[in-house]
Design a protein around this motif. Structure first.
Motif: not given
Length: 364
Positions: A299-310, A342-350
């Motif tokens: 997972i790439e992206g500033a402040g982004v976390e990713g979890v892949l779960q069964a 999981r994403f960081p804060a963004d004024d555009g809610l995205r």
């Protein structure tokens, strides 16, 4: 699936004190409302996205009501996300991490939780108004774990009959033992007999009364019934996002390499309020793993976390996590998985991230 959750045992004094465990009602602000859930929090609500979240949790409430064979709550469920979990606050829990209380005179339920999602307490919010507050906590907590968690009871199968009887006789509550008992009787005999048992069994029942009421309702030997509970029971709640939406497409090389974008209103995207140091938004995506084996997950992206779960009960404990461009190699079983971002804060809610998932080879 091996159980790695801590075994929680509640004493007789706490059991006799009721299921509430919550103090007064000077609640944090109400920031969002659904059909029957009011969401309160002390987090910063300046960037909030909760409509789809509340709709999803209310679908869960309706599913629990159907499974138990009762109606959905007629009164409001006030859900407090205690984002800062400060002690001494008048609406916080007193004896446990999370709590539920029902005010029968106002037909109003109150959940206080240190997590945004707490389906164990939502099960209480369905069962208690329908079946009463005075019944056995062994049954009520066992049902809440069975329907509101994905926990396996494999760790208590060996020696279960003696351990369960000793727990009941002492007036204690071990959540795994309770879940194993309730999950076993519901799986074998259905919800109608559970409801009759739950209503008939007093909250202070010790072993002789427990046995007497059980045998009168189920019409079979107590000892034989306990001995037959010799297979693990899996909690029926699956990870958030399982079964929601179309799976992400794999390419011809057996990989997924794409940008993933989500925003408020997409169906699974939500933001419950801002807390320093924590992600602002979450979103889920379905991933169908075609071949069991080793996979690389990035997972790439500033402040982004990713979890892949069964999603399957037997493999739910399997997961891979990545952030900051890390490539994590791990084994995945074939079948449905959910990708939680999981994403960081963004004024555009995205939120946006780059996902790479590639099949590497057969299991080691």
């Amino acid at each position: 699936m091996p159980n790695n959750r801590a075994r929680l045992v509640i004493t007789a004094a706490a059991l006799l004190g009721g299921s509430a465990g919550c103090a007064g009602e000077d609640l944090p602000p109400l920031v969002a409302s659904g059909r029957f859930i009011d969401f309160h929090t002390d987090a910063d609500a300046s960037l909030l996205c909760m409509d789809d979240f509340l709709a999803r949790e209310e679908r869960f409430v309706a599913a629990v009501a159907g499974a138990v064979g009762v109606g959905v709550p007629t009164g409001r469920i006030r859900y407090v996300w205690d984002a800062f979990a400060a002690s001494g606050e008048p609406w916080a829990c007193e004896r446990s991490r999370d709590c539920y209380r029902y005010d029968e005179s106002r037909d109003s339920g109150l959940i206080v939780s240190r997590t945004v999602v707490n389906r164990h307490e939502l099960v209480h919010a369905v069962e208690v108004p329908a079946l009463g507050q005075a019944g056995s906590k062994v049954l009520g907590e066992g049902l809440a774990e069975h329907l509101g968690s994905g926990t396996s009871t494999a760790g208590v199968v060996a020696g279960f009959p003696a351990a369960f009887e000793a727990m009941v006789e002492r007036g204690e509550l071990d959540y795994l033992l309770a879940q194993h008992f309730v999950g076993s009787i519901v799986a074998r005999d259905g919800a109608a007999k559970y409801r009759a048992f739950r209503v008939a069994l007093p909250g202070d029942a010790r072993l002789p009364q427990f046995v007497e009421v059980f045998e009168s309702i189920y019409g079979r030997s107590w000892g034989e019934a306990l001995a037959a509970m010799d297979e693990p029971i899996y909690g029926l709640n699956r990870p958030l996002g399982c079964g929601e939406g179309e799976p992400l497409a794999w390419d011809a090389e057996g990989s997924i390499d794409r940008s993933v974008v989500s925003q408020c209103g997409d169906g699974t995207f939500f933001g419950p309020g801002l807390v320093d140091g924590q992600p602002a938004f979450e979103a889920t995506f379905v991933v169908e793993v075609a071949r069991a084996g080793l996979h690389d997950f990035t997972i790439e992206g500033a402040g982004v976390e990713g979890v892949l779960q069964a999603c399957a009960s037997a493999t739910m404990s399997q997961s891979l996590g990545s952030h900051g461009g890390q490539t994590i190699r791990g084994s995945l079983e074939a079948g449905e998985h959910v990708l939680l971002l999981r994403f960081p804060a963004d004024d555009g809610l995205r939120g946006e991230a780059k996902l790479r998932l590639a099949f590497v080879g057969p299991p080691p």
